[in-house]
Design a protein around this motif. Structure first.
Motif, PDB file in Angstrom:
ATOM      1  N   LEU A 512       0.846  -1.201   0.000  1.00  0.00           N
ATOM      2  CA  LEU A 512       0.000   0.000   0.000  1.00  0.00           C
ATOM      3  C   LEU A 512       0.880   1.250   0.000  1.00  0.00           C
ATOM      4  N   GLY A 513       1.964   1.213   0.789  1.00  0.00           N
ATOM      5  CA  GLY A 513       2.887   2.342   0.807  1.00  0.00           C
ATOM      6  C   GLY A 513       3.578   2.542  -0.525  1.00  0.00           C
ATOM      7  N   VAL A 514       4.018   1.450  -1.143  1.00  0.00           N
ATOM      8  CA  VAL A 514       4.708   1.544  -2.435  1.00  0.00           C
ATOM      9  C   VAL A 514       3.764   2.079  -3.513  1.00  0.00           C
ATOM     10  N   LEU A 515       2.547   1.568  -3.557  1.00  0.00           N
ATOM     11  CA  LEU A 515       1.577   2.026  -4.567  1.00  0.00           C
ATOM     12  C   LEU A 515       1.183   3.477  -4.329  1.00  0.00           C
ATOM     13  N   THR A 516       1.088   3.879  -3.058  1.00  0.00           N
ATOM     14  CA  THR A 516       0.805   5.284  -2.753  1.00  0.00           C
ATOM     15  C   THR A 516       1.932   6.172  -3.245  1.00  0.00           C
ATOM     16  N   ALA A 517       3.173   5.721  -3.064  1.00  0.00           N
ATOM     17  CA  ALA A 517       4.333   6.487  -3.531  1.00  0.00           C
ATOM     18  C   ALA A 517       4.281   6.664  -5.049  1.00  0.00           C
ATOM     19  N   CYS A 518       3.954   5.598  -5.744  1.00  0.00           N
ATOM     20  CA  CYS A 518       3.847   5.676  -7.205  1.00  0.00           C
ATOM     21  C   CYS A 518       2.720   6.618  -7.619  1.00  0.00           C
ATOM     22  N   PHE A 531       2.184  -3.632  -8.733  1.00  0.00           N
ATOM     23  CA  PHE A 531       0.883  -4.247  -8.486  1.00  0.00           C
ATOM     24  C   PHE A 531       0.846  -5.668  -9.041  1.00  0.00           C
ATOM     25  N   GLU A 532       1.402  -5.855 -10.216  1.00  0.00           N
ATOM     26  CA  GLU A 532       1.432  -7.194 -10.820  1.00  0.00           C
ATOM     27  C   GLU A 532       2.308  -8.150 -10.001  1.00  0.00           C
ATOM     28  N   GLY A 533       3.429  -7.646  -9.499  1.00  0.00           N
ATOM     29  CA  GLY A 533       4.337  -8.486  -8.731  1.00  0.00           C
ATOM     30  C   GLY A 533       3.820  -8.848  -7.355  1.00  0.00           C
ATOM     31  N   THR A 541      -2.900 -11.230  -2.186  1.00  0.00           N
ATOM     32  CA  THR A 541      -4.093 -10.836  -2.935  1.00  0.00           C
ATOM     33  C   THR A 541      -4.402  -9.373  -2.674  1.00  0.00           C
ATOM     34  N   PRO A 542      -4.470  -8.535  -3.712  1.00  0.00           N
ATOM     35  CA  PRO A 542      -4.764  -7.110  -3.500  1.00  0.00           C
ATOM     36  C   PRO A 542      -6.156  -6.912  -2.916  1.00  0.00           C
ATOM     37  N   GLU A 544      -9.220  -3.736  -1.697  1.00  0.00           N
ATOM     38  CA  GLU A 544      -9.793  -2.542  -2.330  1.00  0.00           C
ATOM     39  C   GLU A 544      -8.886  -1.319  -2.226  1.00  0.00           C
ATOM     40  N   LYS A 545      -8.061  -1.241  -1.151  1.00  0.00           N
ATOM     41  CA  LYS A 545      -7.171  -0.086  -0.998  1.00  0.00           C
ATOM     42  C   LYS A 545      -6.067  -0.106  -2.054  1.00  0.00           C
ATOM     43  N   HIS A 546      -5.539  -1.292  -2.347  1.00  0.00           N
ATOM     44  CA  HIS A 546      -4.516  -1.401  -3.396  1.00  0.00           C
ATOM     45  C   HIS A 546      -5.107  -1.035  -4.751  1.00  0.00           C
ATOM     46  N   CYS A 547      -6.320  -1.504  -4.988  1.00  0.00           N
ATOM     47  CA  CYS A 547      -6.980  -1.197  -6.275  1.00  0.00           C
ATOM     48  C   CYS A 547      -7.285   0.293  -6.390  1.00  0.00           C
ATOM     49  N   ALA A 548      -7.678   0.915  -5.271  1.00  0.00           N
ATOM     50  CA  ALA A 548      -7.949   2.355  -5.289  1.00  0.00           C
ATOM     51  C   ALA A 548      -6.681   3.132  -5.631  1.00  0.00           C
ATOM     52  N   CYS A 549      -5.514   2.644  -5.155  1.00  0.00           N
ATOM     53  CA  CYS A 549      -4.244   3.294  -5.489  1.00  0.00           C
ATOM     54  C   CYS A 549      -3.973   3.229  -6.990  1.00  0.00           C
ATOM     55  N   ILE A 550      -4.262   2.082  -7.594  1.00  0.00           N
ATOM     56  CA  ILE A 550      -4.042   1.941  -9.047  1.00  0.00           C
ATOM     57  C   ILE A 550      -5.005   2.840  -9.820  1.00  0.00           C
ATOM     58  N   VAL A 551      -6.250   2.914  -9.382  1.00  0.00           N
ATOM     59  CA  VAL A 551      -7.225   3.807 -10.024  1.00  0.00           C
ATOM     60  C   VAL A 551      -6.746   5.249  -9.921  1.00  0.00           C
ATOM     61  N   ASP A 552      -6.268   5.636  -8.738  1.00  0.00           N
ATOM     62  CA  ASP A 552      -5.758   6.984  -8.527  1.00  0.00           C
ATOM     63  C   ASP A 552      -4.530   7.238  -9.394  1.00  0.00           C
ATOM     64  N   LEU A 553      -3.656   6.234  -9.503  1.00  0.00           N
ATOM     65  CA  LEU A 553      -2.448   6.334 -10.324  1.00  0.00           C
ATOM     66  C   LEU A 553      -2.802   6.583 -11.789  1.00  0.00           C
ATOM     67  N   LEU A 554      -3.716   5.771 -12.318  1.00  0.00           N
ATOM     68  CA  LEU A 554      -4.126   5.927 -13.727  1.00  0.00           C
ATOM     69  C   LEU A 554      -4.912   7.206 -13.921  1.00  0.00           C
ATOM     70  N   GLY A 555      -5.780   7.513 -12.949  1.00  0.00           N
ATOM     71  CA  GLY A 555      -6.612   8.709 -13.059  1.00  0.00           C
ATOM     72  C   GLY A 555      -5.801   9.982 -13.066  1.00  0.00           C
ATOM     73  N   ARG A 556      -4.827  10.112 -12.189  1.00  0.00           N
ATOM     74  CA  ARG A 556      -3.989  11.315 -12.160  1.00  0.00           C
ATOM     75  C   ARG A 556      -3.223  11.493 -13.461  1.00  0.00           C
ATOM     76  N   ALA A 557      -2.855  10.363 -14.087  1.00  0.00           N
ATOM     77  CA  ALA A 557      -2.126  10.411 -15.361  1.00  0.00           C
ATOM     78  C   ALA A 557      -3.048  10.695 -16.538  1.00  0.00           C
ATOM     79  N   GLY A 558      -4.346  10.848 -16.302  1.00  0.00           N
ATOM     80  CA  GLY A 558      -5.304  11.166 -17.358  1.00  0.00           C
ATOM     81  C   GLY A 558      -5.855   9.956 -18.079  1.00  0.00           C
ATOM     82  N   ARG A 559      -5.520   8.756 -17.606  1.00  0.00           N
ATOM     83  CA  ARG A 559      -5.998   7.521 -18.250  1.00  0.00           C
ATOM     84  C   ARG A 559      -7.292   7.074 -17.580  1.00  0.00           C
ATOM     85  N   LEU A 560      -8.334   7.901 -17.747  1.00  0.00           N
ATOM     86  CA  LEU A 560      -9.602   7.659 -17.053  1.00  0.00           C
ATOM     87  C   LEU A 560     -10.292   6.402 -17.551  1.00  0.00           C
TER      88      LEU A 560
END
Length: 779
Positions: A512-518, A531-533, A541-542, A544-560
């Motif tokens: 969770l910390g690593v994904l938040t950093a990313c 996330f894959e590793g 097993t990820p 909902e918090k890990h998945c929310a980080c990935i959504v936030d990661l993609l969303g901030r990058a504009g990949r809605l």
């Protein structure tokens, strides 16, 4: 008549005979007077015994021995010693019975110094310490005073030994944790053909719970021995066996023993109930089984003890049977057991889980003898309920009251300081931990790391981490998460790689910390790879918090669109937090089309959560869709959904100062507002304008007039600038996300005042220096 009272333990008949003697002016012999004194002593009426003793015209050794034994029997050891000294002053030649009685006093009080003096007197008077009576008294005295080596010397040089002698030395070895010596003596006892008693078997079985090497095999061997000797159904031995199996985690064997026992008392029930509460086995099933056992006790008419009630309250807490717990509380009050410290701490935990701190404090106040467990329970209750200042106040009371805080109390208090961002208080508690010698314990060290990180001092947290002798997975996770929250994304990833190099397996919190950093650093490819590793390389097993980080990661990058597809494929499409992360990204990129659909979906999933309404409202408001924004605001009012008010706080002078928007309750509010207005005028000349930022304020009530200039974080920062030394950074915490207006102003203020401003919001830390923020305006 006197002997009849001695045998029955009731002084009624003896008193009638005594009254008749007085009425008839009968003058008893010394023998009869001694019998009368002995009767009152055996019946526990020492005041009458002592009065009669004082009036005796003549006394002999039996008189003194009776009084000494009487005081010893009721636990009045001080008077027993006083009578013994008076006997010696009277130049009476004491016998071995008097010395044996006073040695028992030394054993019970742990008075080794007096015990050694009595040992010397026995030797001087030539009473024969090798005889069984005095030998046993000396063995018990030395064993209970923790000098089992000297007890063994007395044992080895005694001419007469009985079962009590062997049992006393073996028990001494058990209590001292000297299992090897205990086992050798047990074998010697067996070879000497001294019969085992239930007492010695119970003591030896108790040692098998101390986790020495081979304890499980040794315990099972003893079980076989008990079966062979016919002791397995004895209540004492059976209880010890049950307790042993429960403590080594073999609940199946413990349950079998409990079931086959022909008679069960409260101690056996307590052992079985407590066995269900070992940390390795505790779950709802076992907790409910404990409640069933308690019901069986009630049906059989077995009177529950304070140990029983303490365990049952813990069972209620474990399986969330809080109403049942309240009924137990009533039962406890009916039995007048609410003053017990173990019951008190369990009740405090019960009411803290119910969220009733007031009732928890009542239970705490009614506990007359408060040990460190009781104090820790009430402090933890305040901490879990968000009553952090109350927890600090209780900790100060604890330091004044006497019990020494242990590592768990210190760990909780460091967490409290972290949540309050009270760095100075945290440093003082760290000083106490160093002075107490518990600062190197890993549970304290990890809490210290977290405290520094959450108080905004990530450099001190990193230094503390590097000084850790053997960091565990918690230590690594704390420093990685701290680095991520402080905007040091690359540091967090480097630490993660270093952690793997040290062969420390990461857990869910680490990832969770690593994904938040990313996410905070915009490191899209690194985040997706991590996330894959998580599953591929580490078998985790990820959630909902890990998945929310990935959504936030993609969303901030504009990949809605990618973020939306990820949610639908993740298996968490019904979880509001992942959709809220996408809604936040829609607001960031002003995508009102997707934002409207996502907002409606998340509100449908969680209609009572104010955050979803606020995000959608801000999205419409930022895009100039005032009618849609008004509809969302009206919908909130219609459904009675209330937004959490924004609160900011700062620690100044060992006190935490809190502010809300437009707050004027502070004693220095006049100075605060004057200084704030002065600084706002200066930064306007530097090029700041807030017109374009007003719409980004998070709070509905703060958008009107000059309220935007008086947000809670601005007031807290201003107090810090007024009160703190020029060299000290200003650390402010806020319970909500910082708005764009405040974020921009903090950058200007850091340049204007030439001060570092550290602001922690709900998401991350912002370090403002020389007009720049550590987040790079990417938050």
């Amino acid at each position: 008549m006197f002997k009849s009272s001695i045998d029955s333990g009731s002084s009624t008949h003896g008193k009638l005979a005594h009254a008749h003697m007085i009425k008839t002016a009968f003058e008893p012999s010394l023998f009869l007077q001694n019998t009368l004194v002995n009767m009152y002593c055996k019946c526990g009426e020492l005041d009458l015994a002592h009065q009669l003793f004082d009036k005796m015209p003549q006394r002999n050794l039996v008189s003194w021995n009776s009084l000494i034994a009487g005081y010893t029997g009721i636990g009045d050891y001080q008077n027993a010693v006083w009578v013994f000294n008076e006997a010696r002053v009277s130049r009476l030649e004491l016998n071995r019975f008097a010395y044996a009685s006073i040695l028992r006093v030394c054993a019970q009080t742990g008075n080794l110094e007096l015990g050694r003096m009595i040992h010397g007197l026995v030797l001087t008077n030539g009473l024969g310490v090798r005889k069984v009576l005095l030998a046993n008294a000396l063995i018990q005295m030395y064993s209970k005073c923790g000098h089992v080596g000297q007890a063994r010397l007395v044992f080895d040089y005694s001419e007469e030994l009985d079962g009590v002698s062997w049992n006393s030395v073996i028990t001494g070895y058990v209590q001292s944790g000297m299992t090897s010596e205990m086992m050798r003596l047990l074998v010697k006892m067996h070879r000497s053909r001294v019969g085992f008693s239930s007492y010695v078997l119970g003591s030896v079985l108790k040692s098998c719970c101390s986790n020495f090497v081979g304890c499980e095999e040794f315990g099972k061997m003893l079980h076989g021995c008990c079966v062979k000797l016919g002791w397995e159904l004895d209540i004492v031995v059976g209880t010890a066996l049950l307790d042993m199996y429960a403590k080594i985690g073999d609940l199946s064997e413990a349950t079998t023993l409990f079931r086959i026992m022909p008679s069960k008392n409260v101690v056996m029930y307590n052992a079985m109930i407590s066995g269900l509460f070992r940390s390795e086995t505790l779950n709802n099933v076992y907790a409910k089984e404990a409640l069933k056992l308690f019901a069986k006790m009630q049906i059989r008419g077995i009177k529950a003890s304070n140990v029983t009630f303490s365990a049952i309250i813990k069972a209620c807490n474990a399986c969330q049977e809080y109403e049942y717990g309240k009924q137990m509380h009533a039962h406890i009050c009916k039995r007048n057991l609410q003053y017990d410290e173990f019951i008190g701490s369990s009740l405090v935990e019960l009411y803290s889980l119910l969220g009733s701190i007031k009732d928890g404090m009542k239970c705490f106040s009614s506990t007359t003898k408060r040990d460190i467990i009781t104090w820790t329970s009430i402090i933890m209750a305040h901490a879990q309920s968000g009553e952090f200042e109350g927890a600090l106040s209780l900790f100060c009371r604890l330091l004044e009251s006497g019990p020494k805080p242990d590592e768990f109390t210190i760990s909780i208090m460091l967490s409290v300081c972290a949540d309050l961002a009270a760095a100075r208080s945290g440093e003082q508690i760290q000083g106490y931990a160093i002075k107490s010698g518990i600062d190197k314990l890993i549970v304290v060290h990890n809490s210290l790391l977290s405290m520094y990180a959450k108080c905004g001092d990530i450099d001190s947290a990193r230094l503390a981490f590097e000084s850790t002798d053997s960091p565990d997975v918690v230590s690594w996770s704390v420093i990685i998460c701290g680095s991520a929250q402080h905007g040091r994304s690359r540091d967090a990833l480097s630490l993660f790689e270093l952690m793997k190099d040290h062969q420390i397996a990461p857990n869910h919190i680490t990832f969770l910390g690593v994904l938040t950093a990313c996410s905070h650093g915009g490191l899209v490819e690194e985040g997706l790879k991590c996330f894959e590793g998580m599953t591929r390389d580490h078998g985790l097993t990820p959630n909902e918090k890990h998945c929310a980080c990935i959504v936030d990661l993609l969303g901030r990058a504009g990949r809605l669109a990618d973020a939306e597809s990820f949610i639908l494929d993740s298996g968490f499409a019904g979880v509001p937090v992942v959709w809220r992360a996408l809604l936040s990204a829609c607001r960031l990129h002003k995508d009102t089309v997707m934002g409207k659909l996502v907002g409606e979906r998340v509100i449908e999933l969680e209609p009572e959560a104010a955050a979803s309404y606020v995000l959608l409202y801000n999205l419409y408001n930022d895009s100039g869709m005032e009618k849609s924004a008004t509809k969302i605001r009206d919908l909130m009012k219609e459904r009675g959904v209330k937004k959490e008010p924004g609160v900011s706080w700062i620690e100044v002078g060992n006190r935490v100062h809190s502010f809300m928007v437009g707050d004027k309750s502070h004693t220095s509010s006049t100075k605060i507002y004057a200084r704030l207005e002065e600084m706002l005028e200066k930064i306007k000349k530097m090029g700041f304008t807030n017109e374009s930022h007003v719409s980004d304020a998070c709070e509905f009530e703060e958008r009107q007039g000059s309220a935007v200039n008086h947000h809670s974080e601005k007031l807290a920062v201003t107090l810090g600038l007024i009160s703190l030394p020029p060299s000290a950074p200003v650390r402010v915490m806020k319970n909500l996300r910082v708005c764009q207006d405040c974020h921009t102003i903090m950058k200007f203020l850091s340049k204007l005042e030439k001060r570092e401003i550290i602001l922690r919001d709900r998401i991350r830390f912002h370090h403002f220096r020389e007009g720049f923020c550590s987040c790079g305006d990417y938050w």
